[in-house]
Design a protein around this motif. Structure first.
Motif, mmCIF file in Angstrom:
data_model
loop_
_atom_site.group_PDB
_atom_site.id
_atom_site.type_symbol
_atom_site.label_atom_id
_atom_site.label_comp_id
_atom_site.label_asym_id
_atom_site.label_seq_id
_atom_site.Cartn_x
_atom_site.Cartn_y
_atom_site.Cartn_z
ATOM 1 N N GLU A 151 -8.801 -1.649 -8.027
ATOM 2 C CA GLU A 151 -8.377 -2.089 -6.694
ATOM 3 C C GLU A 151 -6.936 -2.595 -6.715
ATOM 4 O O GLU A 151 -6.146 -2.296 -5.821
ATOM 5 C CB GLU A 151 -9.322 -3.185 -6.178
ATOM 6 C CG GLU A 151 -9.033 -3.611 -4.747
ATOM 7 C CD GLU A 151 -10.063 -4.588 -4.210
ATOM 8 O OE1 GLU A 151 -9.715 -5.376 -3.303
ATOM 9 O OE2 GLU A 151 -11.225 -4.562 -4.688
ATOM 10 N N GLY A 152 -6.599 -3.360 -7.748
ATOM 11 C CA GLY A 152 -5.229 -3.850 -7.869
ATOM 12 C C GLY A 152 -4.229 -2.721 -8.020
ATOM 13 O O GLY A 152 -3.152 -2.741 -7.417
ATOM 14 N N VAL A 153 -4.571 -1.722 -8.818
ATOM 15 C CA VAL A 153 -3.683 -0.570 -9.026
ATOM 16 C C VAL A 153 -3.481 0.187 -7.716
ATOM 17 O O VAL A 153 -2.350 0.504 -7.329
ATOM 18 C CB VAL A 153 -4.261 0.367 -10.104
ATOM 19 C CG1 VAL A 153 -3.495 1.687 -10.147
ATOM 20 C CG2 VAL A 153 -4.216 -0.309 -11.472
ATOM 21 N N LYS A 154 -4.571 0.462 -7.016
ATOM 22 C CA LYS A 154 -4.467 1.229 -5.775
ATOM 23 C C LYS A 154 -3.730 0.433 -4.699
ATOM 24 O O LYS A 154 -2.971 1.009 -3.904
ATOM 25 C CB LYS A 154 -5.856 1.657 -5.301
ATOM 26 C CG LYS A 154 -6.464 2.734 -6.198
ATOM 27 C CD LYS A 154 -7.777 3.281 -5.661
ATOM 28 C CE LYS A 154 -8.257 4.452 -6.518
ATOM 29 N NZ LYS A 154 -9.543 5.016 -6.038
ATOM 30 N N ASN A 155 -3.941 -0.874 -4.653
ATOM 31 C CA ASN A 155 -3.202 -1.708 -3.698
ATOM 32 C C ASN A 155 -1.707 -1.613 -3.943
ATOM 33 O O ASN A 155 -0.908 -1.491 -3.009
ATOM 34 C CB ASN A 155 -3.642 -3.174 -3.806
ATOM 35 C CG ASN A 155 -4.989 -3.445 -3.159
ATOM 36 O OD1 ASN A 155 -5.494 -2.628 -2.409
ATOM 37 N ND2 ASN A 155 -5.565 -4.592 -3.472
ATOM 38 N N GLU A 156 -1.318 -1.651 -5.224
ATOM 39 C CA GLU A 156 0.114 -1.605 -5.551
ATOM 40 C C GLU A 156 0.703 -0.245 -5.209
ATOM 41 O O GLU A 156 1.827 -0.147 -4.708
ATOM 42 C CB GLU A 156 0.320 -1.940 -7.024
ATOM 43 C CG GLU A 156 1.683 -2.496 -7.349
ATOM 44 C CD GLU A 156 1.985 -3.807 -6.637
ATOM 45 O OE1 GLU A 156 3.155 -4.006 -6.255
ATOM 46 O OE2 GLU A 156 1.068 -4.633 -6.463
ATOM 47 N N LEU A 157 -0.048 0.817 -5.459
ATOM 48 C CA LEU A 157 0.417 2.163 -5.092
ATOM 49 C C LEU A 157 0.600 2.272 -3.579
ATOM 50 O O LEU A 157 1.598 2.831 -3.100
ATOM 51 C CB LEU A 157 -0.578 3.216 -5.589
ATOM 52 C CG LEU A 157 -0.663 3.415 -7.107
ATOM 53 C CD1 LEU A 157 -1.828 4.338 -7.450
ATOM 54 C CD2 LEU A 157 0.639 3.976 -7.670
ATOM 55 N N ILE A 180 12.793 0.333 -5.118
ATOM 56 C CA ILE A 180 11.523 -0.244 -4.668
ATOM 57 C C ILE A 180 11.043 -1.154 -5.794
ATOM 58 O O ILE A 180 10.769 -0.705 -6.912
ATOM 59 C CB ILE A 180 10.475 0.826 -4.344
ATOM 60 C CG1 ILE A 180 10.953 1.706 -3.175
ATOM 61 C CG2 ILE A 180 9.135 0.172 -3.993
ATOM 62 C CD1 ILE A 180 9.980 2.813 -2.796
ATOM 63 N N PHE A 181 10.973 -2.445 -5.501
ATOM 64 C CA PHE A 181 10.621 -3.467 -6.485
ATOM 65 C C PHE A 181 9.141 -3.806 -6.318
ATOM 66 O O PHE A 181 8.695 -4.120 -5.216
ATOM 67 C CB PHE A 181 11.494 -4.697 -6.246
ATOM 68 C CG PHE A 181 11.416 -5.733 -7.328
ATOM 69 C CD1 PHE A 181 11.845 -5.462 -8.610
ATOM 70 C CD2 PHE A 181 10.931 -7.009 -7.052
ATOM 71 C CE1 PHE A 181 11.799 -6.430 -9.612
ATOM 72 C CE2 PHE A 181 10.876 -7.978 -8.031
ATOM 73 C CZ PHE A 181 11.310 -7.685 -9.320
ATOM 74 N N PHE A 182 8.375 -3.750 -7.408
ATOM 75 C CA PHE A 182 6.926 -3.923 -7.285
ATOM 76 C C PHE A 182 6.374 -4.697 -8.476
ATOM 77 O O PHE A 182 7.101 -5.031 -9.414
ATOM 78 C CB PHE A 182 6.241 -2.557 -7.149
ATOM 79 C CG PHE A 182 6.235 -1.757 -8.426
ATOM 80 C CD1 PHE A 182 5.107 -1.726 -9.219
ATOM 81 C CD2 PHE A 182 7.361 -1.048 -8.830
ATOM 82 C CE1 PHE A 182 5.101 -1.005 -10.408
ATOM 83 C CE2 PHE A 182 7.364 -0.320 -10.011
ATOM 84 C CZ PHE A 182 6.228 -0.301 -10.799
ATOM 85 N N ASP A 183 5.080 -4.974 -8.417
ATOM 86 C CA ASP A 183 4.407 -5.787 -9.427
ATOM 87 C C ASP A 183 3.817 -4.877 -10.500
ATOM 88 O O ASP A 183 2.753 -4.294 -10.305
ATOM 89 C CB ASP A 183 3.318 -6.628 -8.761
ATOM 90 C CG ASP A 183 2.601 -7.538 -9.755
ATOM 91 O OD1 ASP A 183 2.989 -7.555 -10.941
ATOM 92 O OD2 ASP A 183 1.655 -8.238 -9.342
ATOM 93 N N LEU A 197 -6.245 8.202 -13.171
ATOM 94 C CA LEU A 197 -5.458 8.442 -11.966
ATOM 95 C C LEU A 197 -4.203 9.229 -12.346
ATOM 96 O O LEU A 197 -3.794 9.256 -13.505
ATOM 97 C CB LEU A 197 -5.060 7.108 -11.329
ATOM 98 C CG LEU A 197 -6.211 6.294 -10.740
ATOM 99 C CD1 LEU A 197 -5.729 4.906 -10.322
ATOM 100 C CD2 LEU A 197 -6.837 7.016 -9.556
ATOM 101 N N PRO A 198 -3.565 9.889 -11.355
ATOM 102 C CA PRO A 198 -2.342 10.642 -11.654
ATOM 103 C C PRO A 198 -1.269 9.740 -12.247
ATOM 104 O O PRO A 198 -1.238 8.532 -11.999
ATOM 105 C CB PRO A 198 -1.914 11.173 -10.277
ATOM 106 C CG PRO A 198 -3.170 11.212 -9.474
ATOM 107 C CD PRO A 198 -3.986 10.049 -9.952
ATOM 108 N N THR A 199 -0.375 10.318 -13.030
ATOM 109 C CA THR A 199 0.739 9.558 -13.581
ATOM 110 C C THR A 199 1.628 9.057 -12.446
ATOM 111 O O THR A 199 1.563 9.544 -11.314
ATOM 112 C CB THR A 199 1.593 10.417 -14.516
ATOM 113 O OG1 THR A 199 2.202 11.461 -13.751
ATOM 114 C CG2 THR A 199 0.751 11.009 -15.643
ATOM 115 N N LEU A 200 2.470 8.100 -12.762
ATOM 116 C CA LEU A 200 3.391 7.575 -11.760
ATOM 117 C C LEU A 200 4.319 8.670 -11.250
ATOM 118 O O LEU A 200 4.606 8.747 -10.044
ATOM 119 C CB LEU A 200 4.200 6.422 -12.364
ATOM 120 C CG LEU A 200 4.803 5.403 -11.405
ATOM 121 C CD1 LEU A 200 3.758 4.844 -10.447
ATOM 122 C CD2 LEU A 200 5.458 4.279 -12.182
ATOM 123 N N ASP A 201 4.777 9.535 -12.143
ATOM 124 C CA ASP A 201 5.652 10.639 -11.726
ATOM 125 C C ASP A 201 4.940 11.559 -10.744
ATOM 126 O O ASP A 201 5.520 11.984 -9.736
ATOM 127 C CB ASP A 201 6.120 11.441 -12.942
ATOM 128 C CG ASP A 201 7.069 10.656 -13.825
ATOM 129 O OD1 ASP A 201 7.568 9.600 -13.386
ATOM 130 O OD2 ASP A 201 7.318 11.095 -14.969
#
Length: 234
Positions: A151-157, A180-183, A197-201
């Protein structure tokens, strides 16, 4: 009381000078007094620019350029459509480019989490922000409830996409890059891989590169200095 001046914020510095100054200023304000700690936590006065613009810029500059003295960063505080000028003296004549910085956060709820962090010394970053009443009678609580890592990962995405959307379809000076500055305590390549989940790229390619971003380059910069990504925009 202002804990940092506009002149201090806008001073030209090399990448290393900027990052070292940001850390020192942060510590100076935080440990000076309870009021300084409160101003810093709640982003009051010019500490807002310090934490939301100069801090991300400092991380970006250090990661991007290292210890060179041929790059100067000049933050610009105001309502213009960029947050900093990058002066590159590695070429003759020197060149200037621009930086726009935006936060991937949850809006007003981010403020309430910082309030609880200030008051209690901790906060559950993905627990719901519960509000009751209005105006002066507004009461806010954040339960001490752990939530799944996914949930934390998807929220940040989602917040990264929202941040990019806020900057889409707008005009910026030529040669402007977007940070874009994020946690990245919530979001990292290791967590994406663990959750299948897919890579960040791949995420950026699918969700951000189809937006009308009128920038030369997009950077994803993590506050914990774990994630740093650079994406040219065609």
């Amino acid at each position: 009381m202002e804990y940092v001046s506009k002149a201090e914020l806008e001073k030209e510095r090399t990448p290393s000078e900027l990052w070292n100054w940001v850390k020192q200023k942060n510590d100076q304000i935080y440990y000076a007094s309870d009021e300084g700690r409160k101003a810093l936590r709640l982003h009051k006065g010019r500490t807002k620019q310090l934490m939301e613009e100069i801090y991300p810029l400092g991380i970006w500059a250090e990661r991007k350029f290292g210890s060179t003295d041929q790059i100067l960063l000049k933050p610009v505080i105001g309502s213009q459509n960029y947050d900093a000028i990058v002066i590159d003296k590695r070429t003759e004549p020197s060149t200037e480019t621009y930086i726009e910085i935006t936060q991937a956060h949850e809006g007003e709820n981010d403020y309430w989490r910082r309030c609880q962090l200030l008051n209690k010394g901790y906060v559950f970053s993905n627990a719901p922000v519960i509000k009751a009443g209005k105006g002066k009678n507004l009461q806010v609580s954040i339960p001490e409830t752990a939530t799944p890592v996914e949930e934390g990962v998807k929220n940040e995405l989602d917040r990264i996409v929202d941040a990019a959307n806020r900057k889409a379809n707008k005009n910026y000076p030529d040669n402007t890059s977007l940070i874009i500055f994020f946690d990245d305590t919530e979001l990292s390549e290791e967590r994406l891989k663990a959750l299948n989940l897919p890579t960040l790229d791949d995420f950026v390619k699918k969700n951000l590169m189809n937006l009308n971003l009128t920038f030369t380059t997009l950077y994803l910069v993590g506050g914990a200095k774990v994630v740093f990504r650079e994406y040219p925009i065609k």
